[in-house]
Scaffold this active site. Sequence first.
Site, PDB file in Angstrom:
ATOM      1  N   GLU A   1      15.052 -15.184   0.516  1.00  9.87           N
ATOM      2  CA  GLU A   1      15.421 -16.251   1.457  1.00  9.87           C
ATOM      3  C   GLU A   1      14.393 -17.381   1.434  1.00  9.87           C
ATOM      4  OE1 GLU A   1      15.800 -14.658   5.379  1.00  9.87           O
ATOM      5  OE2 GLU A   1      17.023 -12.967   4.682  1.00  9.87           O
TER       6      GLU A   1
ATOM      7  N   ASP B   1       0.834  -1.201   0.000  1.00 15.18           N
ATOM      8  CA  ASP B   1       0.000   0.000   0.000  1.00 15.18           C
ATOM      9  C   ASP B   1       0.876   1.261   0.000  1.00 15.18           C
ATOM     10  OD1 ASP B   1      -2.830   0.914   0.410  1.00 15.18           O
ATOM     11  OD2 ASP B   1      -1.971   1.848   2.181  1.00 15.18           O
TER      12      ASP B   1
END
Length: 567
Positions: A279, A228
């Site tokens: 990751e 956002d």
Amino acid sequence: MTSPDITAPDLDERADALPSRPGAEWWRTAVIYQIYPRSFADSSGDGVGDLPGVTDHLDDLVELGVDALWLSPFQRSPQKDAGYDVTDYCDVDPLFGTLADFDDLLAAAHSRRIRIIVDLVPNHSSDQHVWFRAALDAGPGSRERARYLFRDGKGEHGELPPNNWESVFGGPAWTRVIEADGTPGQWFLHLFDSTQPDFDWSNEDVREEFRRVLRFWLDRGVDGFRVDVAHGLVKDAALPDYIPPADADSMGGDEAHVPYWGQDGVHDVYRDWHRLLDEYSGDRALCAEAWLPTIARTALWVRPDEMHQAFNFAYLLTGWDAAALRAIIAESLRTYAGVGAPSTWVLSNHDVVRHASRLALTAENPQGHGIGPGSPGKPIADVGLRRARAATTVMLALPGSAYLYQGEELGLPEVVDLPDAARQDPTWFRTQGERYGRDGCRVPLPWSADAPGYGFSPTGDSWLPQPEQWRSFARDVQVDDPGSTLSLYRALLSARRAHELGAGTLEWMTGFPAGVLAFRNGNVTVIANISDAAIAIPRGTVIATSGPIVGDELPVDTAVWLEDARA
Ligand code: GLC
């Protein structure tokens, strides 16, 4: 702190089960359906949609043919801005269910090969967030205040705001607090409502907290985030005065440099998040909600080490005009390819007038702002729906990733005549009713024509009133009708997948009259008639058409996909 469980078997199994191969970067071509949870489906009967309501309807979304869902905020929030004011980023608001409901939804979606991205609101929290409450209590100069943008006021007694910035929702962007001793004190910045204080992203506590939030949802198995106000996190440290353009509520501004939008430092945040997502296995993605004045600037958010996608608002804001559409499509494909990112395409969302109305407004509305009974431009309903169907037929043939907003597959128009008393958008209140805001595109969905509340809620309750015309748009009325908007969306999505249009290449076609948009993507020819007269079209097998073809002619405001077209 828990470390990411990157070898969890469910993630590895999931990668095989989901639509694209592991590592295939699903987000380059995906059709992503926006769920606005409070208006999708209500299982509890309180008149507000919820997460179990989404789970209940997953098979309908499979049947529609989308690849992924984006869930607008369902995290804990006092709902002053419909959930874009968060108090706990790592929990589900009881209005929408529980974390267990979220896990059920995610598992049910993954088992159907549908991915889920969640909304992340990092620019601001709710004023009820524990950090903001602590900042109020702790007073000026404290570590707690340093997580937000508190400043002393100007004027002899600090009675004037620190600068002249305006809130996107109208009114000043600063609010003065009452200090613990009962006297008026510092001011805090809120680019949106006064219940949405902006974080200070130069503060390491804030950066670390959002890493924790990202890991929380990634560990649960989400496929990514819609971020956002992704252009707003970092402000010019000097907080200089800024006179906004005439259209003060625009999220982008027409000018190149606005001290609170698109500051260079914001990119470091996304580089950090990109590394964090890397990751994890399973191809997680970040999508930027960044309203910026040019496509070239928006493309900075999707450089190879930053986000993966950015909403193409320039496309959304382009009118129903063949030359303008051609220009924006060409520029989008060229510019995003230049940074190695896919272009995205979007026509509607929870912040703009639904495209079945917007494309047939009788007065210009260049920012897509909400309309109501007193607005100058009225949508012409049948023209709007015809154009919306044609516009979607064009959009879903474009290479890249496309976003759909719940209800557009039913052809829903904007609800223009909501009673004032029902309105809930803070924009309406902050402008004293001068701007209608966004409630008109957020009215709960109609599922069944004859059920109470059109099947949205078992009790018939609905947090915004549903208009009588919802009966004719209800999903159950459309599902078996081959001419319905729902059938059109299903046909387009299935052919898009079969012809691999998302991964295709666009080639413009010439030789058509002015006002015609024509291109090829593989062996699919797309022709949209945006002129004011019917046009002759080549022979070929019709894959899908947004409206009836008359003889060899494509009527006005109609678009068609042809296979193996020949002149
Ligand atoms: C984004 C959201 C909008 C919200 C605003 C503030 O633009 O899409 O709905 O009001 O941010 O969070």
